[in-house]
Design an enzyme around this catalytic site. Sequence first.
Site, PDB file in Angstrom:
ATOM      1  N   TYR A  44       0.845  -1.208   0.000  1.00 31.80           N
ATOM      2  CA  TYR A  44       0.000   0.000   0.000  1.00 31.80           C
ATOM      3  C   TYR A  44       0.874   1.250   0.000  1.00 31.80           C
ATOM      4  O   TYR A  44       1.859   1.317   0.736  1.00 31.80           O
ATOM      5  CB  TYR A  44      -0.858  -0.009   1.263  1.00 31.80           C
ATOM      6  CG  TYR A  44      -1.908   1.068   1.372  1.00 31.80           C
ATOM      7  CD1 TYR A  44      -3.186   0.888   0.860  1.00 31.80           C
ATOM      8  CD2 TYR A  44      -1.628   2.269   2.029  1.00 31.80           C
ATOM      9  CE1 TYR A  44      -4.161   1.867   0.995  1.00 31.80           C
ATOM     10  CE2 TYR A  44      -2.600   3.255   2.168  1.00 31.80           C
ATOM     11  CZ  TYR A  44      -3.873   3.041   1.650  1.00 31.80           C
ATOM     12  OH  TYR A  44      -4.841   4.004   1.793  1.00 31.80           O
TER      13      TYR A  44
ATOM     14  N   PHE B 144      -6.319   8.994  -2.287  1.00 30.00           N
ATOM     15  CA  PHE B 144      -5.200   8.470  -3.084  1.00 30.00           C
ATOM     16  C   PHE B 144      -4.795   7.141  -2.468  1.00 30.00           C
ATOM     17  O   PHE B 144      -4.483   7.084  -1.284  1.00 30.00           O
ATOM     18  CB  PHE B 144      -4.005   9.428  -3.025  1.00 30.00           C
ATOM     19  CG  PHE B 144      -2.742   8.889  -3.671  1.00 30.00           C
ATOM     20  CD1 PHE B 144      -2.323   9.358  -4.908  1.00 30.00           C
ATOM     21  CD2 PHE B 144      -1.974   7.910  -3.044  1.00 30.00           C
ATOM     22  CE1 PHE B 144      -1.169   8.853  -5.505  1.00 30.00           C
ATOM     23  CE2 PHE B 144      -0.826   7.395  -3.636  1.00 30.00           C
ATOM     24  CZ  PHE B 144      -0.417   7.873  -4.867  1.00 30.00           C
ATOM     25  N   GLU B 145      -4.807   6.101  -3.267  1.00 24.28           N
ATOM     26  CA  GLU B 145      -4.269   4.821  -2.794  1.00 24.28           C
ATOM     27  C   GLU B 145      -3.689   4.094  -3.986  1.00 24.28           C
ATOM     28  O   GLU B 145      -4.309   4.079  -5.056  1.00 24.28           O
ATOM     29  CB  GLU B 145      -5.365   3.902  -2.208  1.00 24.28           C
ATOM     30  CG  GLU B 145      -6.188   4.477  -1.093  1.00 24.28           C
ATOM     31  CD  GLU B 145      -7.166   3.472  -0.470  1.00 24.28           C
ATOM     32  OE1 GLU B 145      -8.035   2.958  -1.198  1.00 24.28           O
ATOM     33  OE2 GLU B 145      -7.030   3.224   0.737  1.00 24.28           O
ATOM     34  N   ILE B 146      -2.528   3.507  -3.807  1.00 19.68           N
ATOM     35  CA  ILE B 146      -2.004   2.556  -4.780  1.00 19.68           C
ATOM     36  C   ILE B 146      -1.740   1.303  -3.968  1.00 19.68           C
ATOM     37  O   ILE B 146      -0.999   1.367  -2.982  1.00 19.68           O
ATOM     38  CB  ILE B 146      -0.689   3.053  -5.425  1.00 19.68           C
ATOM     39  CG1 ILE B 146      -0.941   4.328  -6.231  1.00 19.68           C
ATOM     40  CG2 ILE B 146      -0.084   1.961  -6.322  1.00 19.68           C
ATOM     41  CD1 ILE B 146       0.322   4.946  -6.838  1.00 19.68           C
TER      42      ILE B 146
ATOM     43  N   HIS C 257      -9.025   1.452   6.569  1.00 15.82           N
ATOM     44  CA  HIS C 257      -7.912   0.859   5.804  1.00 15.82           C
ATOM     45  C   HIS C 257      -6.598   1.002   6.575  1.00 15.82           C
ATOM     46  O   HIS C 257      -5.830   0.051   6.701  1.00 15.82           O
ATOM     47  CB  HIS C 257      -7.721   1.573   4.458  1.00 15.82           C
ATOM     48  CG  HIS C 257      -8.780   1.272   3.451  1.00 15.82           C
ATOM     49  ND1 HIS C 257      -8.702   1.722   2.156  1.00 15.82           N
ATOM     50  CD2 HIS C 257      -9.930   0.572   3.528  1.00 15.82           C
ATOM     51  CE1 HIS C 257      -9.763   1.299   1.482  1.00 15.82           C
ATOM     52  NE2 HIS C 257     -10.524   0.613   2.290  1.00 15.82           N
TER      53      HIS C 257
END
Length: 336
Positions: free
Chosen positions: A178, A235-237, A272
């Site tokens: 993450y 924003f998450e990758i 999360h």
Amino acid sequence: VDEIQLNNTQVNNTLDNVIFTQDDTRLNAVIIVLVRNSELHQLRKTMRSFEDRWNKKYNYPYVFLNDQEFTQEFKTMTTALTSAKTYYGLIPEHMWSYPPWIDQNKAAETRREMGFRRILYGDSESYRHMCRFNSGFFFRHELIEKYDYYWRLEPGVEFTCDIEYDTFKFIKENNITYGFTIALLEVSETIPTLWRTIVDFVYKYPQYISDNNFISFITGDEMATYNGCHFWSNFEIGDLNFFRSEKYLNFFDFLDQAGGFYYERWGDAPVHSIALLLFLERSKIHFFNDIGYSHPPFQHCPINTDYHNAGRCFCDPASNFDDQWGSCTNDWIKNY
Ligand code: GDP
Ligand code: MN
């Protein structure tokens, strides 16, 4: 589910495809956009920015998700902005509604009361469905199921630096689960009993907790209290398989049973973040310091002058949120 796959015949960008498409090397990754029809033009601005700064080189596909049918105008105008494939999905009812054990009168009472107190989105029902969807369901939507990695995109955000590498390959090769760009404090009135529920969960499933976790980022007193820090999830990758793991699914179910998505206003960002910090070794969470990113009212602008002098960024480093009150990023950097 309404799935369409428009090809690029309407748009004359075959040349881009020839230059940039690298289908053979692209990972099994997707850009996920949860969005309303009314946000079309905000989203177009975001897609333009995202394509220019990054995705035109890689052409990762997009999945747009909505609790209502997308309009034809929405589909046409978003597909036109990219050479990548675009898919449009409806969120099934059970992923965007009250689970049966929730007392809806009590939920309505909470909204009224939080509205009086002027808590951000305190009076909104749809915002709660959205936070629950992003906490427990996005990774198992039928259009998302087949992918391994995702990048979450929201209407209105902007990318302010060229990103000159495949971020999905980067996380894969570095064994990262993450990545984030902004970490900040939660509005504590939205989560009065979240931490208590987390502590109950940890008592129930001590075997889930990683030996090398970085829980000290969010609690300084051996889990007595939560300091509110979390990764800003607009924003998450990340690796979708983390969320599909037994640990995370049990975690989500436990929180969902407790009812705080509706009786309070638990956000998907702290949910999360807390799971990641409990279950993972700290090295699996990455701060994308090099990605210039703005989600009003905050932005992350790299302070590395090399990036600016090389013409890679156009944000104002003085507007960088990292050092400001409410940011947790410097704590991350210091203690990492
Ligand atoms: P904020 O960032 O917390 O202020 O919340 P946003 O309004 O940006 O919502 C977060 C994300 O969920 C964005 O991608 C929105 O487009 C999306 N979203 C929020 N509410 C709804 C909704 O009712 N329906 C749909 N389809 N998307 C929503
Ligand atoms: Mn947003």
